[in-house]
Structures are given as structure tokens and as C-alpha cells.
Design a protein around this motif. Structure first.
Motif, short mmCIF file in Angstrom:
data_model
loop_
_atom_site.label_atom_id
_atom_site.label_comp_id
_atom_site.label_asym_id
_atom_site.label_seq_id
_atom_site.Cartn_x
_atom_site.Cartn_y
_atom_site.Cartn_z
N THR A 10 0.84 -1.20 0.00
CA THR A 10 0.00 0.00 0.00
C THR A 10 0.87 1.24 0.00
OG1 THR A 10 -0.11 -0.09 2.42
CG2 THR A 10 -1.89 -1.15 1.19
N LYS A 11 0.37 2.27 -0.67
CA LYS A 11 1.12 3.52 -0.79
C LYS A 11 0.19 4.71 -0.68
CE LYS A 11 4.43 1.09 -3.62
NZ LYS A 11 3.71 -0.19 -3.47
N ARG A 12 0.67 5.74 -0.03
CA ARG A 12 -0.10 6.98 0.07
C ARG A 12 -0.16 7.63 -1.30
NH1 ARG A 12 2.39 8.59 3.99
NH2 ARG A 12 0.89 8.09 5.63
N THR A 13 -1.29 8.15 -1.69
CA THR A 13 -1.42 8.82 -2.98
C THR A 13 -1.07 10.30 -2.82
OG1 THR A 13 -3.78 9.21 -2.57
CG2 THR A 13 -3.18 7.22 -3.80
N GLU A 81 7.55 8.59 3.39
CA GLU A 81 6.16 9.05 3.52
C GLU A 81 5.24 8.34 2.53
OE1 GLU A 81 5.82 13.31 3.32
OE2 GLU A 81 7.68 13.61 4.44
N ARG A 82 5.78 7.90 1.42
CA ARG A 82 4.96 7.24 0.39
C ARG A 82 4.43 5.89 0.86
NH1 ARG A 82 2.21 9.16 -3.40
NH2 ARG A 82 3.94 10.22 -4.44
N TYR A 83 5.29 5.11 1.50
CA TYR A 83 4.88 3.77 1.92
C TYR A 83 4.04 3.83 3.18
CZ TYR A 83 8.39 2.40 -1.49
OH TYR A 83 9.11 2.26 -2.66
N THR A 84 3.03 2.96 3.22
CA THR A 84 2.14 2.90 4.38
C THR A 84 2.09 1.46 4.90
OG1 THR A 84 0.20 2.52 2.97
CG2 THR A 84 0.76 4.81 3.46
N TYR A 88 5.37 1.01 8.54
CA TYR A 88 5.51 2.46 8.39
C TYR A 88 4.59 3.22 9.35
CZ TYR A 88 8.57 1.51 4.51
OH TYR A 88 9.64 1.09 3.76
N ASP A 89 3.46 2.64 9.68
CA ASP A 89 2.59 3.26 10.68
C ASP A 89 3.29 3.30 12.03
OD1 ASP A 89 0.63 3.55 8.78
OD2 ASP A 89 -0.61 1.90 9.49
N GLU A 94 5.76 11.31 10.41
CA GLU A 94 5.30 12.69 10.50
C GLU A 94 5.28 13.24 11.92
OE1 GLU A 94 1.59 12.72 8.45
OE2 GLU A 94 2.50 12.64 6.46
N ALA A 126 3.52 7.14 -6.57
CA ALA A 126 2.78 5.94 -6.19
C ALA A 126 2.84 4.95 -7.35
CB ALA A 126 1.33 6.29 -5.86
#
Length: 258
Positions: A10-13, A81-84, A88-89, A94, A126
Motif C-alpha cells: 500500500t502507498k499513500r497517494t 512518507e509514500r509507503y504505508t 511504516y505506521d 510525520e 505511487a
């Protein structure tokens, strides 16, 4: 020391600017392989059914293949920041202060299936591609393409390496003997026994990276890391093999009755 992470499915858009492969670290060494893998990925992504099979997409995420067709025009975010996802959580980049964030940018890299080894600070779009994907137009497995591309990697420039990558991603760029240590994660049960973790394995690794960044202490080997862990309430054990050690965690452990 330097920490190697796996990416996430999963990746942040979103993001700003536009993607330029020249902005990625190690562009000179890895640029040709990056272009080759990208070309094969775009080729397979242009056919929805072929992309679903090659990239392992289901009904709910079939649209993610379309990301691979607009890499050049999509916005970028730093890789960290891209990877979730769980790992990464747990890092929760941040919420780290400026000093900790600088430590991450300087001491963390991610092993991407599309870009190879990138810095945590590298600007990436992404995309959808995992280490286990098969790209027919590539003519070879990703493992072989990236193994050859990383052959000239200057491991000495990274210092001692803490390898937190999963097996599939470590296979894209194997850690040479003597260059660092691989970490496994176990959980100690009520009777003192230990067992391997799956989901919470990632959470424990992310928590470890966050702690390392927050302390920003220079470490140059497994013994120093074990000592640092002891001072910070973490149980780190040498072994079971050479260049390996184990983190014993309570993350994900069931609450104990009183």
C-alpha cells in the motif's frame, strides 16, 4: 549504521512536483535497470487483465495498475512518507522531530521492486509492483535483474547494516557476509517460551526504527545495538546464526490477567 527496510504494497497517494528518475539516489549505477523494469511494468500495466495476473491484483485493487502508466506526471513524496502499512505506521514519520527525521533520511534505505535501493528521502511516485511480480517483457525474474544491477553497490559507504527486509526483498539485493546483521522478531509467552510473529513482526520493526531515530545514537555493530537496546528496555539477543540477532517483543502480546 544503516537500516534497510522493505517497501509496502500500500502507498499513500498524492504528492507535489513530478517524478524524475535522475532525482533518485544511485541513479548512475541503478538507472539502466530502473528504466528496464519501468518499461516492462508499463507494458504489462496497459492490459488490465494481464496486469491483474502479473501484479497479483484483486477486484478491489485492480485500478492500482493504472498508477504505473502515469509515473512521469504524478506527484512525488519522500519514500518514507509514500509507503504505508503496519511497519511504516509504527515509524509514524510525520510525528518525529526534526533531528529524528534527519537521522531517518541519512540512515534508512528502502528496497523497492521498481527502483531498487532508494534513500528514505528519495522522491517517488505511487506505483504497484512487488518483489514477487513477474513482468513478461523483462525477460528475467526481478531477482536476477536487480541482483545484477546491485552487484557494484558500495556497501562500505553504508557502514554496518541492520537488515529489516523481508526475504523476497532481501533477495533482490542480498546483504554480503560481514556487512551487517539480519533481524528476526519473536514474542515471549507467559511461560517464557518464544514464538515467531507475522503481522506484529512489522510493527516491532517499525517501532525499533522509530526508537533508533529518536535516540540518534551512532552504532557500529550488533553488540552496540544489543547494548543500546538494553539501555532502552528492549531485549535483543545474538544469534541464532552468524550475522543474525533476535528482537524479543511484547508488541501484539495478549494482555495478562492480574
Amino acid at each position: 549504521m544503516h537500516v534497510l527496510l522493505p517497501p509496502s504494497e500500500t502507498k499513500r497517494t498524492g504528492g507535489g512536483g513530478s517524478f524524475d528518475p535522475a532525482d533518485l539516489s544511485r541513479a548512475g549505477d541503478l538507472g539502466p535497470a530502473r528504466a528496464e523494469v519501468r518499461r516492462a511494468l508499463e507494458e504489462v500495466s496497459a492490459d488490465e487483465d494481464l496486469a491483474a495476473r502479473a501484479l497479483g491484483l484483486g477486484v478491489k485493487n485492480r485500478d492500482e495498475a493504472a498508477r504505473n502508466l502515469r509515473l512521469a506526471g504524478s506527484g512525488v513524496l519522500p519514500a518514507i512518507e509514500r509507503y504505508t502499512g503496519v511497519l511504516y505506521d509504527a515509524i509514524d514519520i510525520e510525528t518525529l522531530d526534526a533531528a529524528a527525521r534527519q537521522w531517518v533520511d541519512a540512515h534508512v534505505s528502502v528496497q523497492s521492486a521498481l527502483f531498487g535501493l532508494i534513500s528514505a528521502a528519495d522522491p517517488v511516485p505511487a506505483y504497484r509492483l512487488s518483489a514477487g511480480s513477474r513482468l513478461p517483457g523483462l525477460g528475467a525474474p526481478l531477482k536476477r535483474v536487480w541482483g545484477e544491477a546491485h552487484r557494484g553497490l558500495e556497501w562500505n559507504s553504508l557502514g554496518w547494516v541492520l537488515d529489516l527486509r523481508s526475504k523476497d526483498y532481501a533477495a533482490l539485493n542480498p546483504l554480503p557476509p560481514g556487512r551487517g546483521s539480519v533481524l528476526s522478531v519473536v514474542q515471549r509467552g507467559p511461560g517464557g517460551e518464544v514464538r515467531a510473529l507475522n503481522h506484529f513482526n512489522k510493527a516491532a520493526k517499525g517501532d525499533l526504527v522509530r526508537r533508533l531515530a529518536s535516540s540518534s545514537v551512532p552504532l557500529s555493530g550488533a553488540d552496540e545495538l544489543i547494548g543500546w537496546g538494553r539501555a532502552h528496555g528492549l531485549e535483543l539477543l545474538a544469534g541464532p546464526g552468524d550475522d543474525e540477532f533476535t528482537l524479543v517483543t511484547e508488541i501484539g502480546a495478549p494482555a495478562r490477567s492480574r
